[in-house]
Design a protein around this motif. Structure first.
Motif, PDB file in Angstrom:
ATOM      1  N   VAL A   1      -1.454  -0.700  -2.850  1.00  0.00           N
ATOM      2  CA  VAL A   1      -0.031  -0.648  -2.399  1.00  0.00           C
ATOM      3  C   VAL A   1       0.016   1.302  -2.332  1.00  0.00           C
ATOM      4  N   ILE A   2      -0.402   1.725  -3.528  1.00  0.00           N
ATOM      5  CA  ILE A   2      -0.364   3.361  -3.632  1.00  0.00           C
ATOM      6  C   ILE A   2      -1.195   4.081  -2.632  1.00  0.00           C
ATOM      7  N   VAL A   3      -2.527   3.460  -2.527  1.00  0.00           N
ATOM      8  CA  VAL A   3      -3.418   3.933  -1.343  1.00  0.00           C
ATOM      9  C   VAL A   3      -2.823   3.784   0.069  1.00  0.00           C
ATOM     10  N   ARG A   4      -2.411   2.746   0.320  1.00  0.00           N
ATOM     11  CA  ARG A   4      -1.895   2.531   1.728  1.00  0.00           C
ATOM     12  C   ARG A   4      -0.610   3.490   2.095  1.00  0.00           C
ATOM     13  N   ASN A   5       0.275   3.640   1.116  1.00  0.00           N
ATOM     14  CA  ASN A   5       1.362   4.638   1.357  1.00  0.00           C
ATOM     15  C   ASN A   5       0.991   5.929   1.129  1.00  0.00           C
ATOM     16  N   VAL A   6       0.118   6.453   0.499  1.00  0.00           N
ATOM     17  CA  VAL A   6      -0.349   7.798   0.535  1.00  0.00           C
ATOM     18  C   VAL A   6      -1.040   7.887   1.728  1.00  0.00           C
ATOM     19  N   LEU A   7      -1.999   7.234   2.384  1.00  0.00           N
ATOM     20  CA  LEU A   7      -2.664   7.378   3.492  1.00  0.00           C
ATOM     21  C   LEU A   7      -1.660   7.378   4.661  1.00  0.00           C
ATOM     22  N   ASP A   8      -0.874   6.522   4.670  1.00  0.00           N
ATOM     23  CA  ASP A   8       0.218   6.495   5.603  1.00  0.00           C
ATOM     24  C   ASP A   8       0.869   7.851   5.993  1.00  0.00           C
ATOM     25  N   ARG A   9       1.070   8.734   4.778  1.00  0.00           N
ATOM     26  CA  ARG A   9       1.666  10.154   4.983  1.00  0.00           C
ATOM     27  C   ARG A   9       0.989  10.963   5.519  1.00  0.00           C
ATOM     28  N   VAL A  10      -0.841  10.839   5.129  1.00  0.00           N
ATOM     29  CA  VAL A  10      -1.801  11.909   5.337  1.00  0.00           C
ATOM     30  C   VAL A  10      -2.277  11.515   6.653  1.00  0.00           C
ATOM     31  N   ASN A  11      -2.875  10.344   6.992  1.00  0.00           N
ATOM     32  CA  ASN A  11      -3.185   9.757   8.309  1.00  0.00           C
ATOM     33  C   ASN A  11      -3.160   8.487   8.317  1.00  0.00           C
ATOM     34  N   ASP A  12      -2.049   8.166   9.079  1.00  0.00           N
ATOM     35  CA  ASP A  12      -1.778   6.740   9.318  1.00  0.00           C
ATOM     36  C   ASP A  12      -2.636   5.847  10.296  1.00  0.00           C
ATOM     37  N   ARG A  13      -3.850   6.550  10.724  1.00  0.00           N
ATOM     38  CA  ARG A  13      -4.739   5.694  11.513  1.00  0.00           C
ATOM     39  C   ARG A  13      -5.920   5.277  10.552  1.00  0.00           C
TER      40      ARG A  13
ATOM     41  N   ALA B   1     -10.501  -9.418  -3.966  1.00  0.00           N
ATOM     42  CA  ALA B   1     -10.524  -9.186  -2.483  1.00  0.00           C
ATOM     43  C   ALA B   1      -9.272  -9.341  -1.633  1.00  0.00           C
ATOM     44  N   PHE B   2      -8.875 -10.387  -1.822  1.00  0.00           N
ATOM     45  CA  PHE B   2      -7.654 -11.085  -0.777  1.00  0.00           C
ATOM     46  C   PHE B   2      -6.527 -10.227  -1.410  1.00  0.00           C
ATOM     47  N   PHE B   3      -6.176 -10.295  -2.749  1.00  0.00           N
ATOM     48  CA  PHE B   3      -4.798  -9.658  -3.305  1.00  0.00           C
ATOM     49  C   PHE B   3      -5.049  -7.985  -3.017  1.00  0.00           C
ATOM     50  N   THR B   4      -6.125  -7.526  -2.850  1.00  0.00           N
ATOM     51  CA  THR B   4      -6.319  -6.084  -2.301  1.00  0.00           C
ATOM     52  C   THR B   4      -5.863  -5.771  -1.146  1.00  0.00           C
ATOM     53  N   THR B   5      -6.120  -6.846  -0.023  1.00  0.00           N
ATOM     54  CA  THR B   5      -5.653  -6.754   1.272  1.00  0.00           C
ATOM     55  C   THR B   5      -4.094  -7.019   1.262  1.00  0.00           C
ATOM     56  N   VAL B   6      -3.619  -7.721   0.565  1.00  0.00           N
ATOM     57  CA  VAL B   6      -2.265  -7.832   0.491  1.00  0.00           C
ATOM     58  C   VAL B   6      -1.480  -6.573   0.234  1.00  0.00           C
ATOM     59  N   GLY B   7      -2.201  -5.790  -0.888  1.00  0.00           N
ATOM     60  CA  GLY B   7      -1.651  -4.652  -1.238  1.00  0.00           C
ATOM     61  C   GLY B   7      -1.738  -3.490  -0.139  1.00  0.00           C
ATOM     62  N   LEU B   8      -2.778  -3.525   0.490  1.00  0.00           N
ATOM     63  CA  LEU B   8      -2.953  -2.576   1.772  1.00  0.00           C
ATOM     64  C   LEU B   8      -2.049  -2.800   2.817  1.00  0.00           C
ATOM     65  N   GLY B   9      -1.517  -3.988   2.860  1.00  0.00           N
ATOM     66  CA  GLY B   9      -0.275  -4.279   4.163  1.00  0.00           C
ATOM     67  C   GLY B   9       0.905  -3.907   3.578  1.00  0.00           C
TER      68      GLY B   9
END
Length: 397
Positions: A255-267, A74-82
């Motif tokens: 990391v992939i999920v974070r940056n895809v969501l940033d393009r679709v809806n950054d909220r 869980a922790f390393f996943t939160t690192v990726g989402l950041g």
């Protein structure tokens, strides 16, 4: 006499030690000075008590740490989402230079660890545990890779990694400030007046309370990345026969999920909730790992590990003062970033931030350092460090 603790009791002890560690860090000056993490203090205290009880023949304590890997994942996943690429763009050329320097350091730390370990006639894999795993990786990486190596049959890998990480953390706190002070005095450096784009709090713009719906959405994203990343990691390992811990796959999926969501809806992603989950899972994961360390297993390797870490410290200082400082422009910001480099090059990003905080409080602000160092230390370094570590492990397994 043997006392065994089940899953629930072990988690309770881990949380209790985390609270005790936080209390001790606040009350004991030396712990604050070296920025020792609360779970490190609490966990090692328990490990020391358990070692004394075993050595005196009073009782042996056995813990059920089977849920430790879940908190780690869980922790390393939160690192990726950041890992927002938007932040990377704001750092510009200096961020790339600093990032590449950290990648080179990760490579050299493994070279040093393996080389010195070979000279001292100990397992090269233990040298890797005293390299980038525990130096730039810190206690979190040392625990993760140490667990992986022990599952591969390398005895004491976790204990060695944690010992090296602790020594590095203390060394990074000790030499960071004096190193930067030397640079500031020698070159008569002062802070620049211009303001760099204020992105330090980019991920925490809203001050409103965290709502349950928002929090649950972050849990959904984290568990999705954990599940998919674990599956992809297992497939990769089966197909290639290379070691790829599940948390590495989860982190890169995040990391992939974070940056895809940033393009679709950054909220969609709320970093306050993600960071909260990350802090809690990291604290429990480290506390659980450290409380189960068998200190008696590392006694014979104490001197070799100390020698390896000492060589690592010398290399980081030389590289920071004579290479990185010049590459970054030989100005005040460069000096402060050397302090950060020393901190997370030998310990972890919080150590880097502590070094820079002590420096800037005395000599003045450095917006560039506060933008670049956390971005690289928090997640960008893994782009270089993880492949280097995995390659080293697979070469010497």
């Amino acid at each position: 006499m043997n006392i065994q603790f089940d899953q629930v009791t072990t988690i309770f002890l881990a949380v209790a030690l985390l609270v005790i560690g936080s209390f001790l860090v606040k009350k004991v000056g030396v712990f604050q000075r070296f920025c020792l993490p609360a779970p490190v203090v609490g966990g090692l205290l328990f490990a020391l008590i358990a070692t004394i009880l075993k050595a005196t023949g009073i009782v042996e304590l056995t813990l059920d740490t089977s849920l430790q890997s879940l908190f780690m994942l869980a922790f390393f996943t939160t690192v990726g989402l950041g890992a927002s690429f938007q932040l990377v763009k704001l750092g510009g050329k200096l961020l790339v230079i600093y990032w590449l320097a950290c990648g080179f350091l990760a490579l050299m730390q493994n070279v040093i660890g393996i080389s010195v370990a070979s000279l001292l006639n100990i397992d090269p894999l233990l040298g890797i545990m005293s390299g980038a795993v525990s130096m730039e990786g810190g206690h979190g990486s040392a625990t993760a890779f140490g667990t992986t190596l022990e599952e591969m049959g390398v005895d004491s890998a976790l204990t060695i990694g944690l010992a090296a990480a602790t020594l590095g953390l203390v060394a990074g706190g000790l030499i960071g400030g004096p190193t930067v002070k030397y640079l500031i005095s020698k070159y008569n450096l002062t802070p620049a007046e211009q303001e760099v784009a204020a992105a330090v709090e980019l991920e925490d713009k809203e001050k409103a309370a965290i709502h349950s719906d928002t929090f649950i959405m972050q849990v959904l994203l984290i568990t999705f990345c954990m599940a998919l990343g674990t599956y992809l990691g297992e497939v990769f390992s089966e197909k290639t026969k290379l070691v790829l811990p599940s948390y590495v796959g989860a982190m890169f999926v995040a990391v992939i999920v974070r940056n895809v969501l940033d393009r679709v809806n950054d909220r969609v992603i709320d970093m306050r909730s993600v960071n909260l989950i990350g802090d809690v899972t990291l604290g429990i994961f480290l506390s659980m790992a450290l409380m189960s360390v068998k200190l008696w297993e590392v006694a014979d390797l104490a001197l070799p590990i100390f020698i390896i870490v000492a060589v690592q410290v010398v290399f980081v200082v030389i590289m920071g003062v004579f290479v990185l400082f010049r590459l970054l422009g030989k100005d005040y910001d460069a000096a402060v970033m050397v302090g950060g480099f020393t901190g997370h090059g030998l310990g972890a990003t919080p150590n880097a931030m502590a070094n820079m905080s002590a420096i800037t409080q005395k000599f003045g602000p450095s917006q560039k350092a506060y933008l670049i160092v956390p971005i690289v230390g928090a997640f960008l370094i893994d782009v270089f460090a993880v492949p280097i570590i995995l390659t080293s492990i697979n070469l010497f397994q």
